[in-house]
Design a protein around this motif. Structure first.
Motif, PDB file in Angstrom:
ATOM      1  N   LYS A 198       0.793  -1.206  -0.080  1.00  0.00           N
ATOM      2  CA  LYS A 198      -0.052  -0.118   0.045  1.00  0.00           C
ATOM      3  C   LYS A 198       0.915   1.312   0.122  1.00  0.00           C
ATOM      4  CE  LYS A 198      -4.103   1.518   2.143  1.00  0.00           C
ATOM      5  NZ  LYS A 198      -5.115   1.406   3.290  1.00  0.00           N
ATOM      6  N   LYS A 199       2.078   1.418   0.644  1.00  0.00           N
ATOM      7  CA  LYS A 199       3.048   2.421   0.747  1.00  0.00           C
ATOM      8  C   LYS A 199       3.540   2.704  -0.412  1.00  0.00           C
ATOM      9  CE  LYS A 199       6.581  -0.013   2.813  1.00  0.00           C
ATOM     10  NZ  LYS A 199       7.226  -0.444   1.466  1.00  0.00           N
ATOM     11  N   ASP A 200       3.662   1.633  -1.267  1.00  0.00           N
ATOM     12  CA  ASP A 200       4.296   1.870  -2.742  1.00  0.00           C
ATOM     13  C   ASP A 200       3.355   2.301  -3.860  1.00  0.00           C
ATOM     14  OD1 ASP A 200       6.765   0.968  -1.550  1.00  0.00           O
ATOM     15  OD2 ASP A 200       6.110  -1.043  -1.957  1.00  0.00           O
ATOM     16  N   THR A 205      11.295   7.390  -1.919  1.00  0.00           N
ATOM     17  CA  THR A 205      10.159   6.520  -2.335  1.00  0.00           C
ATOM     18  C   THR A 205       9.833   6.622  -3.757  1.00  0.00           C
ATOM     19  OG1 THR A 205       8.638   8.413  -1.627  1.00  0.00           O
ATOM     20  CG2 THR A 205       9.471   6.849   0.057  1.00  0.00           C
TER      21      THR A 205
END
Length: 129
Positions: free
Chosen positions: A7-9, A46
């Motif tokens: 989800k964070k990607d 990121t």
């Protein structure tokens, strides 16, 4: 580093996606197109990624979902190649351009080619400054 695509990607912000398509740069390796936009410099960069298969190209939802699943898996396996030269946060959108389904091995080779071209563009920009 783990080869995950959680989800964070994922790129989900509507504002970020609009900005990406307005100001982003593209790299194409048929049947894939990569649109990317670098952000702020970060100590832990990121890479937020989105995947898209146009409804006009692939009308059946079952086929679109399968292609997206294969694209995400191919990206997940080559994520380290994308992160090699990255010094800034970056938003990326992968777009499928073909009208037909493609085999996973072809998708993997094209994804690798995109990753290498992406790293080269990032390296050029970093060396230029």
């Amino acid at each position: 580093m783990k080869n995950t695509y959680g989800k964070k990607d994922k790129l989900k912000s509507k504002k970020s996606i609009e900005e990406l398509f307005i100001c982003g740069k593209t790299i194409t390796s048929y049947p894939l197109r990569l649109v990317f936009l670098e952000g702020e410099k970060s100590s832990h960069p990121t890479l937020l990624t989105g995947v898209s298969v146009p409804k006009k190209k692939v009308p059946r939802a079952v086929d679109r979902n399968r292609i997206k699943r294969l694209m995400r898996e191919s990206f997940r396996l080559r994520k380290t190649l994308f992160l090699e030269e990255l010094t800034n946060d970056c938003n990326v959108m992968l777009i499928f351009l073909n009208k037909k389904d493609v085999p996973l091995d072809l998708l993997n080779t094209k994804m690798k080619k995109l990753a290498l071209e992406f790293s080269e563009k990032i390296r050029e920009k970093t060396n230029f400054k």
